[in-house]
Design a protein around this motif. Structure first.
Motif, short mmCIF file in Angstrom:
data_model
loop_
_atom_site.label_atom_id
_atom_site.label_comp_id
_atom_site.label_asym_id
_atom_site.label_seq_id
_atom_site.Cartn_x
_atom_site.Cartn_y
_atom_site.Cartn_z
N THR A 21 0.81 -1.21 0.00
CA THR A 21 0.00 0.00 0.00
C THR A 21 0.85 1.27 0.00
N ALA A 22 1.92 1.32 0.76
CA ALA A 22 2.73 2.53 0.85
C ALA A 22 3.38 2.86 -0.50
N VAL A 23 3.91 1.85 -1.18
CA VAL A 23 4.55 2.08 -2.47
C VAL A 23 3.52 2.52 -3.50
N PHE A 24 2.38 1.85 -3.51
CA PHE A 24 1.34 2.20 -4.47
C PHE A 24 0.82 3.62 -4.22
N THR A 25 0.63 3.99 -2.97
CA THR A 25 0.15 5.34 -2.64
C THR A 25 1.17 6.39 -3.09
N TYR A 26 2.44 6.14 -2.84
CA TYR A 26 3.49 7.07 -3.28
C TYR A 26 3.48 7.20 -4.79
N TRP A 27 3.44 6.08 -5.49
CA TRP A 27 3.47 6.09 -6.96
C TRP A 27 2.26 6.82 -7.51
N LEU A 28 1.09 6.54 -6.98
CA LEU A 28 -0.15 7.15 -7.46
C LEU A 28 -0.15 8.66 -7.23
N THR A 29 0.19 9.10 -6.03
CA THR A 29 0.19 10.55 -5.76
C THR A 29 1.26 11.27 -6.58
N SER A 30 2.41 10.66 -6.75
CA SER A 30 3.47 11.28 -7.54
C SER A 30 3.02 11.47 -8.99
N ASN A 31 2.43 10.46 -9.58
CA ASN A 31 1.99 10.55 -10.97
C ASN A 31 0.82 11.51 -11.13
N VAL A 32 -0.11 11.52 -10.20
CA VAL A 32 -1.24 12.45 -10.29
C VAL A 32 -0.73 13.88 -10.18
N PHE A 33 0.18 14.12 -9.25
CA PHE A 33 0.76 15.46 -9.10
C PHE A 33 1.46 15.88 -10.38
N SER A 34 2.24 14.99 -11.00
CA SER A 34 2.95 15.31 -12.24
C SER A 34 1.97 15.66 -13.36
N LEU A 35 0.88 14.89 -13.49
CA LEU A 35 -0.10 15.16 -14.54
C LEU A 35 -0.79 16.50 -14.32
N VAL A 36 -1.13 16.82 -13.08
CA VAL A 36 -1.76 18.11 -12.77
C VAL A 36 -0.78 19.25 -13.07
N GLN A 37 0.47 19.09 -12.71
CA GLN A 37 1.48 20.12 -12.95
C GLN A 37 1.64 20.38 -14.44
N VAL A 38 1.75 19.34 -15.24
CA VAL A 38 1.90 19.50 -16.69
C VAL A 38 0.67 20.18 -17.27
N GLY A 39 -0.51 19.75 -16.86
CA GLY A 39 -1.74 20.37 -17.35
C GLY A 39 -1.81 21.85 -16.97
N PHE A 40 -1.41 22.17 -15.76
CA PHE A 40 -1.43 23.55 -15.26
C PHE A 40 -0.45 24.43 -16.03
N LEU A 41 0.74 23.90 -16.32
CA LEU A 41 1.76 24.68 -17.02
C LEU A 41 1.48 24.85 -18.51
N ARG A 42 0.51 24.15 -19.03
CA ARG A 42 0.13 24.32 -20.43
C ARG A 42 -0.83 25.50 -20.63
N ILE A 43 -1.38 26.03 -19.60
CA ILE A 43 -2.30 27.16 -19.70
C ILE A 43 -1.48 28.41 -20.02
N PRO A 44 -1.80 29.12 -21.13
CA PRO A 44 -1.00 30.29 -21.54
C PRO A 44 -0.93 31.39 -20.47
N ALA A 45 -2.01 31.65 -19.75
CA ALA A 45 -2.00 32.70 -18.73
C ALA A 45 -1.03 32.35 -17.60
N VAL A 46 -0.96 31.09 -17.23
CA VAL A 46 -0.03 30.64 -16.18
C VAL A 46 1.40 30.78 -16.67
N ARG A 47 1.63 30.44 -17.93
CA ARG A 47 2.99 30.55 -18.49
C ARG A 47 3.45 32.01 -18.51
#
Length: 140
Positions: A21-47
């Motif tokens: 459970t600990a490894v899976f939780t770490y992996w899942l939160t890390s990947n979700v955070f990365s996807l949100v970050q990439v999506g957020f940085l693609r917004i022209p106003a944020v850039r």
């Protein structure tokens, strides 16, 4: 490669779900955070707000022609072989020079260039040594 990186999390999910459970939780939160970050940085106003420069779009006609995967692998393999052969040659030269700097002198010529040519009728000197080879006593 983009498609592979987009599909990879979906393919890996079934394998990682059986992790502790600990490894899976770490992996899942890390990947979700990365996807949100990439999506957020693609917004022209944020850039603009973060002063991130616009992406440069290259003209494909100006870029150098890229060879296929197999051709690049073959050329990389040949380059690696050439580099290995060069290193081996340098190692042999260094080894040869190390040997030459130690031990007895080795004959490197067929005649002694410092001696004048002698007549072929007299080949042996008074001490029984071959006059054609005056360097004979220096050979180990």
């Amino acid at each position: 490669m983009k498609a592979v990186f987009r599909i990879m999390p979906l393919v890996i999910l079934p394998f990682t779900i059986s992790f502790p459970t600990a490894v899976f939780t770490y992996w899942l939160t890390s990947n979700v955070f990365s996807l949100v970050q990439v999506g957020f940085l693609r917004i022209p106003a944020v850039r603009r707000k973060l002063k991130i420069p616009d992406r440069i779009k290259h003209d494909p006609s100006v870029l150098p022609h890229s060879e296929g995967f197999l051709k690049s692998m073959k050329s990389g393999w040949k380059n690696a072989q050439s580099a290995q052969q060069l290193q081996e040659r340098e190692r042999r030269i260094k080894h040869h020079l190390d040997l030459a700097s130690k031990g007895p002198l080795r004959q490197t010529f067929t005649h002694n260039p410092l001696q004048q040519k002698e007549s072929s009728s007299t080949t042996l000197g008074g001490d029984g040594r071959d006059k054609k080879r005056p360097w004979q006593d220096t050979i180990g």
